[in-house]
Design an enzyme around this catalytic site. Structure first.
Site, short mmCIF file in Angstrom:
data_model
loop_
_atom_site.label_atom_id
_atom_site.label_comp_id
_atom_site.label_asym_id
_atom_site.label_seq_id
_atom_site.Cartn_x
_atom_site.Cartn_y
_atom_site.Cartn_z
N SER A 1 0.85 -1.18 0.00
CA SER A 1 0.00 0.00 0.00
C SER A 1 0.89 1.23 0.00
CB SER A 1 -0.97 -0.04 1.19
OG SER A 1 -1.93 0.99 1.08
N HIS B 1 -2.63 -0.91 -3.39
CA HIS B 1 -3.76 -0.01 -3.20
C HIS B 1 -3.52 1.26 -4.01
CE1 HIS B 1 -4.50 -1.95 1.01
NE2 HIS B 1 -4.99 -2.68 0.02
N ASP C 1 -4.77 -4.51 5.86
CA ASP C 1 -5.08 -5.42 4.76
C ASP C 1 -3.88 -6.36 4.55
OD1 ASP C 1 -6.43 -6.56 2.63
OD2 ASP C 1 -5.95 -4.95 1.21
#
Length: 199
Positions: A12, A39, A132
């Site tokens: 991310s 992401h 996540d």
């Protein structure tokens, strides 16, 4: 040494730079499929496949729905779609609900890849600012797969690596250079027996 068929990577915040240190280390001789979730803004096209195609020895593509999985290929999740691994094996794209406020979600990739590849899977969690990937990495470990996490103190954002290590304490906590060194030793799905050359 245990042979692997696939690597699943999640990143991310700061992830593009981290991937730039890791993915180019894979040589053509690795002969594994690599799946990557980063992401990204969901409303804009991604240039990740284009950017990494010039940096990597493996073929780099943006994943396409129902595409058969080929060894020696890096598949990036497209924006606004979950990337899953399905029987075949083949790529599957889904516009199901956001997971951890994200689509694509790292957990969705990891859990589906664990179902297909079991103990022939390596899961890698890199820098990121949420959790996540934590439950997905635990699913990979339960299936017998290997798990690596970027050492939190080296990450641009440490929340994701910290959550991953909390969920899967058996994971190897590695700096990016250590990951790259190990990946360079991957040939035909088998890690070099040299020190540091295995999951």
């Amino acid at each position: 040494m245990k042979e692997i068929s696939a690597i699943a990577v999640g990143a991310s915040a700061g992830g593009v730079e981290a991937l730039g240190a890791v993915l180019p280390a894979l040589r053509r001789e690795a002969r594994v499929a690599v799946f990557v979730v980063v992401h990204l803004p969901r409303e804009r096209p991604s240039r990740l496949a284009e950017i990494f195609a010039t940096k990597c020895s493996l073929t780099v593509v943006e994943a396409d729905d129902k595409e058969p999985i080929a060894p020696g290929t890096i598949y990036f999740a497209p924006p606004d779609y979950h990337l899953l691994i399905d029987t075949g094996p083949q790529v599957s794209l889904s516009s199901d609900e956001l997971v951890h406020y994200s689509r694509p979600s790292i957990d969705v990739l990891f859990e589906s890849a664990a179902d297909i590849y079991r103990d022939r899977l390596l899961g890698i969690v890199l820098t990121g600012a949420n959790d996540d990937g934590a439950s997905g990495l635990a699913a990979i470990a339960r299936g017998g797969g290997a798990t690596w996490v970027q050492a939190p103190h080296t990450a641009s954002a440490s929340a994701m690596p910290l959550a991953a290590l909390k969920s899967t304490p058996s994971s190897a906590s590695l700096e990016l250079g250590e990951m790259a060194q190990r990946l360079r030793g991957l040939v035909g799905g088998v890690f070099s027996p040299a020190p540091g050359g295995h999951p």
